[in-house]
Every structure is written in structure tokens, then in C-alpha cells.
Design an enzyme around this catalytic site. Sequence first.
Site, PDB file in Angstrom:
ATOM      1  CG  ASP A   1      41.246  40.889  37.698  1.00 19.07           C
ATOM      2  OD1 ASP A   1      42.365  40.488  37.633  1.00 19.07           O
ATOM      3  OD2 ASP A   1      40.400  40.451  39.267  1.00 19.07           O
TER       4      ASP A   1
ATOM      5  N   GLY B   1      46.410  39.279  40.712  1.00 18.10           N
ATOM      6  CA  GLY B   1      46.629  39.858  42.464  1.00 18.10           C
ATOM      7  C   GLY B   1      47.700  40.352  43.106  1.00 18.10           C
TER       8      GLY B   1
ATOM      9  CD  GLU C   1      45.361  38.934  34.785  1.00 19.41           C
ATOM     10  OE1 GLU C   1      45.285  39.029  35.954  1.00 19.41           O
ATOM     11  OE2 GLU C   1      45.965  39.544  33.755  1.00 19.41           O
TER      12      GLU C   1
ATOM     13  N   GLY D   1      45.825  35.497  42.240  1.00 10.94           N
ATOM     14  CA  GLY D   1      45.040  34.502  42.893  1.00 10.94           C
ATOM     15  C   GLY D   1      44.890  33.154  42.979  1.00 10.94           C
TER      16      GLY D   1
END
Length: 363
Positions: A151, A117, A143, A65
Site C-alpha cells: 500500500d 510505510g 506486505e 507502520g
Amino acid sequence: MTQFVQTSIKNQIGFITLDRPKALNSLSLDMVRAITAALLAWRDDGAVKAVVIHSSSERAFCAGGDIRFFHDAGRSTPQGGSALLEDFFTEEYALNHLIHFYPKPYIAVMDGIVMGGGMGVAQGGESNRMRIVTERTKMAMPEVNIGLFPDVGGGYFLSRTPGQLGTYLGVTGEVIGAADALYAGLADVFVPAGELAALFAMLESADASSITQSVREFAARFKAQAEPSASMLAAERNAIDKHFAGDNVGAIVASLSQDDAAFAKKTLDTMGKRSPLMMCVTLSQLRRGQSMSVADCLRMERTMVRRSFENGEVLEGIRSVVIDKDNAPKWSPSQLSEVSAEMIERFFEPAWPAHAHPLRELD
């Protein structure tokens, strides 16, 4: 189609091209929406037999992301409660769910950097998926290095890797290559980067109704070039399974500290740079994810993201890596010994009533 996502249909195959090379194809909300729109349009279109997602750049499939956007949006409102963040993560996770249950073959060409992502849009599905890696693949769920957790379904796909490989990858955020990805079950076949043009030529001419088999046959001749058994993860498998078997990061560190091997020392050094709190949160996430469906994992992680921006650790992590680039985050707490069970549990407390959860419609 948007400025950074191009779509086309060739040979009854829908092609999605990520085209934001200067940002390593970091996902924006518009990009998430464009990918979602294409997949929904093709899902019920009998003229489209399969989907291929790839990059226009050899540097990256997708680096994750847009974390600079996360930082700016998260700082714009108290406790990180930005409407833009709410929309981004809700729609991104809905896209991950769509991909996981996509009814047609879904082929991801993970050439270059594939992180965060990018893993979310590549790892979905099971029976219909095909994940291709090259010698340029640099794969990670990094992350914890920015004060977040793995995630986009990481609680699902990392917890289903062999042994404790997913725990190691999630808690350390370590970067792996093609052979490691194949060994961990995070990729299906290897194709040299120099053969990608030939691969795409094949995709545009082969029988689209059996395209995953055609990809396997194409890649078979290159298998020896990225042998999973010769990977770093294979070489260190016994150590990884031994040290990362516990449910407490302190115990993992203690176990590593008793090992004089170079791998253990390197792993300790890596973990010493990560957020103590988020390593602990990640370990709890992965243990919980082992018994969850993908939908339940995504709902759990959607709550965790909201709690992460309320907590602010992620804002400090992004500041240090991307904004100020000092690589000197001031983690809070700064020591593993200061992380309490209550701090960890806070990330899993419902952020919404069950009837109002933004992902309540996921199956």
C-alpha cells in the site's frame, strides 16, 4: 515534534529525524501527524528551501507502520472497523500524497531497513526528490507476508518500475539491496554508510537552493560501489519479465515451475509462504495502478486497506509473524486454486460513497 520525531532547521533545510529505534522507526499515528505538521509548516516558509528525512539509527530508516498496533486495533471491533485504524491509514495516505506533490526538494536517506510505510515516506515526489541508499539498505514491500498488499502508493511506484520488476517485488515481497533499488528506479544515488556524516556536513553548508545537485555531486565518487547493472534484479531481469508478465498468479507459478533455474525455484519457494489471496489481490492492484494517478492509487488502496481488515487475512498474518511468532499463518484460502475472481474483486469495491471517501480531497 513528538517523542519519536525530531525536527530542526539548519542551513535553510528542514531536517526530520525518525527516532523510534527500538521499533525500527515503525510509524505511529502521532509520528504521521508530526511529519505532516512539519512538512505543512515548511511548505510555505520561504526560509526553508528543502527537506531531509532520515533516521537516528543505523538499523532502520523506517520498517513500516506499527503492525502490532494494527493487530490490536483490528481485533478490537467486528470486521476490523476500528476508528484508530481509520484515522491512521487516512492520515498516512494524506501524508504520502503531500510528499508526492511537495514543492521543495525532498531528500530521503534510506539507510538500513526501509519497508512498507517507510517506502511511502521515501518514494514520494518525482522532479524534486532525492532517494539515497547505503550498503545497509534492506528495501521491500513485504506486505503479502502478513496478509496485506503493497500500500502507501505501492500501486503507483511499483507499477512504474522497468518491465515486471515491480510485479515481482510486490507479489513476492522480496527484500533487495542498494544496487537493486537503483536498478529498479526506487533510489537515485548510493552513499556508503561511513560517508553519511560527511554527507550531513555538506548538507549543512552547501547552497540549499541547489541541494539535490550537491547530493548528486557528493555521491558521484561512490557510483562504482553499487553498480545497478551488477544487481540481482539486473541478472534475473529476463526471467522476471518472462514469468511475471501475466495477469494471473496461477499463470506466474506455472511459468516458474517450468524453469529449472535456481532463481525460479527460490521464487516459487518464497511465493509458497505468502498469502495466496493477497498475492492475487496485489497483482490486480499493480495492473490497475499502471494507468492511475497517484491520488487515484491512494484512494484505491485506502479502500483496499479497509477491505483487508474486514477480511481478516492481515490479522492472521500479523499474528503469525509478530504476536505468536510461529511463522505458520493459516491463510484463507490456503491454495491459489481456491482464490476466486469474486474474492479478489471484493477488495476493490467502494467502501464509501464517493462524496464521503476519506481521501476525496486529494487531487
